[in-house]
Design a protein around this motif. Structure first.
Motif, PDB file in Angstrom:
ATOM      1  N   ASP A  31     -40.720   1.669  -0.717  1.00 37.77           N
ATOM      2  CA  ASP A  31     -40.499   0.226  -0.671  1.00 37.77           C
ATOM      3  C   ASP A  31     -38.998  -0.040  -0.603  1.00 37.77           C
ATOM      4  N   HIS A  32     -38.525  -0.508   0.547  1.00 39.33           N
ATOM      5  CA  HIS A  32     -37.115  -0.821   0.730  1.00 39.33           C
ATOM      6  C   HIS A  32     -36.771  -2.241   0.268  1.00 39.33           C
ATOM      7  N   GLY A  33     -37.776  -2.974  -0.216  1.00 43.43           N
ATOM      8  CA  GLY A  33     -37.534  -4.323  -0.689  1.00 43.43           C
ATOM      9  C   GLY A  33     -37.470  -5.327   0.446  1.00 43.43           C
ATOM     10  N   ILE A  34     -37.154  -6.557   0.098  1.00 39.54           N
ATOM     11  CA  ILE A  34     -37.148  -7.649   1.063  1.00 39.54           C
ATOM     12  C   ILE A  34     -35.867  -7.679   1.895  1.00 39.54           C
ATOM     13  N   GLY A  35     -34.811  -7.031   1.437  1.00 42.31           N
ATOM     14  CA  GLY A  35     -33.512  -7.129   2.103  1.00 42.31           C
ATOM     15  C   GLY A  35     -33.521  -6.799   3.585  1.00 42.31           C
ATOM     16  N   PRO A  36     -34.045  -5.630   3.996  1.00 45.38           N
ATOM     17  CA  PRO A  36     -34.043  -5.309   5.425  1.00 45.38           C
ATOM     18  C   PRO A  36     -34.905  -6.255   6.264  1.00 45.38           C
ATOM     19  N   ILE A  37     -35.916  -6.853   5.651  1.00 46.29           N
ATOM     20  CA  ILE A  37     -36.759  -7.833   6.345  1.00 46.29           C
ATOM     21  C   ILE A  37     -35.995  -9.147   6.486  1.00 46.29           C
ATOM     22  N   ALA A  38     -35.294  -9.537   5.410  1.00 44.67           N
ATOM     23  CA  ALA A  38     -34.514 -10.770   5.426  1.00 44.67           C
ATOM     24  C   ALA A  38     -33.285 -10.675   6.324  1.00 44.67           C
ATOM     25  N   ALA A  39     -32.925  -9.471   6.739  1.00 44.54           N
ATOM     26  CA  ALA A  39     -31.844  -9.321   7.718  1.00 44.54           C
ATOM     27  C   ALA A  39     -32.270  -9.831   9.088  1.00 44.54           C
ATOM     28  N   ILE A  40     -33.578  -9.965   9.308  1.00 51.59           N
ATOM     29  CA  ILE A  40     -34.126 -10.452  10.580  1.00 51.59           C
ATOM     30  C   ILE A  40     -34.771 -11.822  10.422  1.00 51.59           C
ATOM     31  N   HIS A  41     -35.508 -12.035   9.333  1.00 50.65           N
ATOM     32  CA  HIS A  41     -36.285 -13.262   9.158  1.00 50.65           C
ATOM     33  C   HIS A  41     -35.657 -14.166   8.100  1.00 50.65           C
ATOM     34  N   SER A  42     -35.682 -15.465   8.357  1.00 50.36           N
ATOM     35  CA  SER A  42     -35.039 -16.415   7.453  1.00 50.36           C
ATOM     36  C   SER A  42     -35.753 -16.457   6.104  1.00 50.36           C
ATOM     37  N   PRO A  43     -35.018 -16.730   5.023  1.00 50.13           N
ATOM     38  CA  PRO A  43     -35.672 -16.860   3.714  1.00 50.13           C
ATOM     39  C   PRO A  43     -36.674 -18.004   3.681  1.00 50.13           C
ATOM     40  N   GLU A  44     -36.434 -19.040   4.457  1.00 49.59           N
ATOM     41  CA  GLU A  44     -37.384 -20.147   4.548  1.00 49.59           C
ATOM     42  C   GLU A  44     -38.722 -19.664   5.098  1.00 49.59           C
ATOM     43  N   TYR A  45     -38.649 -18.859   6.147  1.00 53.08           N
ATOM     44  CA  TYR A  45     -39.864 -18.320   6.768  1.00 53.08           C
ATOM     45  C   TYR A  45     -40.565 -17.328   5.849  1.00 53.08           C
ATOM     46  N   LEU A  46     -39.811 -16.467   5.177  1.00 50.68           N
ATOM     47  CA  LEU A  46     -40.420 -15.490   4.275  1.00 50.68           C
ATOM     48  C   LEU A  46     -41.078 -16.175   3.085  1.00 50.68           C
ATOM     49  N   THR A  47     -40.481 -17.261   2.615  1.00 47.57           N
ATOM     50  CA  THR A  47     -41.111 -18.050   1.558  1.00 47.57           C
ATOM     51  C   THR A  47     -42.431 -18.620   2.046  1.00 47.57           C
ATOM     52  N   PHE A  48     -42.426 -19.131   3.262  1.00 49.41           N
ATOM     53  CA  PHE A  48     -43.656 -19.656   3.864  1.00 49.41           C
ATOM     54  C   PHE A  48     -44.738 -18.582   3.929  1.00 49.41           C
ATOM     55  N   LEU A  49     -44.415 -17.429   4.515  1.00 49.85           N
ATOM     56  CA  LEU A  49     -45.426 -16.376   4.684  1.00 49.85           C
ATOM     57  C   LEU A  49     -46.013 -15.916   3.351  1.00 49.85           C
ATOM     58  N   SER A  50     -45.165 -15.802   2.352  1.00 50.11           N
ATOM     59  CA  SER A  50     -45.610 -15.234   1.074  1.00 50.11           C
ATOM     60  C   SER A  50     -46.361 -16.229   0.195  1.00 50.11           C
ATOM     61  N   THR A  51     -46.280 -17.527   0.509  1.00 54.11           N
ATOM     62  CA  THR A  51     -46.902 -18.539  -0.359  1.00 54.11           C
ATOM     63  C   THR A  51     -47.917 -19.429   0.350  1.00 54.11           C
ATOM     64  N   ILE A  52     -47.939 -19.442   1.670  1.00 52.81           N
ATOM     65  CA  ILE A  52     -48.686 -20.484   2.377  1.00 52.81           C
ATOM     66  C   ILE A  52     -50.193 -20.408   2.130  1.00 52.81           C
ATOM     67  N   HIS A  53     -50.771 -19.221   2.007  1.00 56.99           N
ATOM     68  CA  HIS A  53     -52.221 -19.172   1.849  1.00 56.99           C
ATOM     69  C   HIS A  53     -52.648 -19.804   0.528  1.00 56.99           C
ATOM     70  N   THR A  54     -51.906 -19.536  -0.528  1.00 58.20           N
ATOM     71  CA  THR A  54     -52.221 -20.149  -1.822  1.00 58.20           C
ATOM     72  C   THR A  54     -52.096 -21.667  -1.745  1.00 58.20           C
ATOM     73  N   ARG A  55     -51.027 -22.145  -1.127  1.00 56.70           N
ATOM     74  CA  ARG A  55     -50.794 -23.591  -1.015  1.00 56.70           C
ATOM     75  C   ARG A  55     -51.845 -24.239  -0.117  1.00 56.70           C
ATOM     76  N   TRP A  56     -52.161 -23.594   0.988  1.00 53.68           N
ATOM     77  CA  TRP A  56     -53.168 -24.098   1.923  1.00 53.68           C
ATOM     78  C   TRP A  56     -54.527 -24.223   1.228  1.00 53.68           C
ATOM     79  N   SER A  57     -54.858 -23.247   0.408  1.00 52.50           N
ATOM     80  CA  SER A  57     -56.167 -23.212  -0.243  1.00 52.50           C
ATOM     81  C   SER A  57     -56.362 -24.362  -1.213  1.00 52.50           C
TER      82      SER A  57
END
Length: 340
Positions: A52-78
């Motif tokens: 597990d390299h953590g979120i850092g290398p992913i956040a080097a490409i994807h915005s924190p706004e988008y990563l927040t969306f992906l990681s929380t949207i299903h719970t919020r949608w439900s």
């Protein structure tokens, strides 16, 4: 060849897909893992789990706004009254500079380009570990491997920095290339999926430190339609660092291999010292998307031509959908990939 995969990638099990106005089963099924892993093992691959390299290398490409969306949207949608089991947008902004809504429905429209990327309870976990699988491939290359296969699922090349689409959520090839760049390497991305790698192009379009090359069915009448045309060459500092090689529907082995020479020549002129191969097997003659007419032996010839560049290579799985030939196509490609 060393191969990378994490079992948590099974967690994404999409049900919804719409094509030509019809609701159909989603082609990006978890069973692809079973078929692809068998195909890789038949080619002699030895699978390992990534760290597990953590979120850092992913956040080097994807915005924190988008990563927040992906990681929380299903719970919020439900929590919405009458919500479906999967997050599927029903409205999209007319521009990326539009205001950012607070509602789950509005954010889904902002961050999901189409209806082919439904988000369910296990999607974020699977996408996260798909990205870590690509990063595991980077580890292998930096440790001296000449070639490594990363069984990334869900795939990634249609994902932009803040936008999912076409079965893709995190852009695994872009994440791998950025990690290689930070490690002091000079990466090129060669996308050989039958669909244009529009997310990858979008991420690097204004940059000159990563070369992006995509070989794909002409988008004038094929997904993703709005990207992938030959005149898209990059912009600003990135002008001349993006190469699109669209080809007619029904392209055969010999025709494909001739175009591949142009792709490999551009990578050579970039001076790349490592290549990220975004491997789509959906150009096969029996793939459900029916874009090209590549044969199973043709994949070995394509792999051999790429390997003859003599560059260390991370082979990142993109498309290639369930058919009787899918596993054999991967076996053919990996067997044919004999790095110098």
């Amino acid at each position: 060849m060393k191969a990378i995969f994490d079992d948590r990638q099974w967690a994404h099990d999409p049900k919804s897909f719409m094509e030509n106005g019809q609701a159909l089963p989603n082609p990006e099924q978890p069973k692809r893992i079973e078929v692809l892993s068998a195909g890789a093992k038949a080619a002699g691959c030895d699978f390992h789990a990534p760290p597990d390299h953590g979120i850092g290398p992913i956040a080097a490409i994807h915005s924190p706004e988008y990563l927040t969306f992906l990681s929380t949207i299903h719970t919020r949608w439900s929590r919405m009254k009458g919500a479906s089991d999967e997050v599927i947008p029903n409205i999209h902004p007319d521009r990326r500079t539009a205001s950012y809504p607070r509602s789950a429905a509005g954010q889904a429209g902002f961050h999901q380009a189409d209806t082919a990327c439904p988000i369910a309870a296990g999607t974020w976990e699977a996408a996260y570990w798909s990205a870590q699988t690509a990063l595991g491939g980077v580890d292998a290359i930096l440790a001296g491997a000449r070639a490594v296969y990363s069984l990334c699922r869900p795939p990634g090349h249609h994902a932009f920095g803040d936008l999912a689409g076409g079965f893709c959520f995190l852009n695994n090839a872009a994440i791998a290339a950025e990690a290689l760049l930070k490690a002091g390497r000079r990466p090129a991305i060669l996308d050989i999926d039958v669909h244009h790698g529009n997310g990858t192009q979008g991420i690097f379009y204004g940059r000159r430190d990563v070369l992006t090359v995509s070989m794909h069915a002409d988008p004038i009448r094929f997904y993703p339609f709005f990207w992938g045309h030959a005149d898209e060459r990059g912009e600003g500092e990135g002008l001349g660092y993006n190469l699109n090689l669209p080809m007619p529907r029904g392209t055969t082995d010999a025709e494909y291999l001739e175009v591949l020479k142009s792709a490999l020549g551009r990578i050579e002129m970039f001076g790349a010292d490592v290549v990220v191969v975004a491997l789509g097997l959906d150009g096969h003659e029996n793939d459900p998307f029916q874009g090209f007419k590549i044969t199973t032996p043709g994949f070995a010839r394509i792999a051999q031509a790429i390997a003859e560049m003599g560059l260390p290579s991370i082979i990142v799985q993109e498309g290639g959908y369930l058919s009787d030939d899918l596993g054999a196509n991967l076996t053919s490609f990996l067997t044919g990939y004999q790095p110098k």
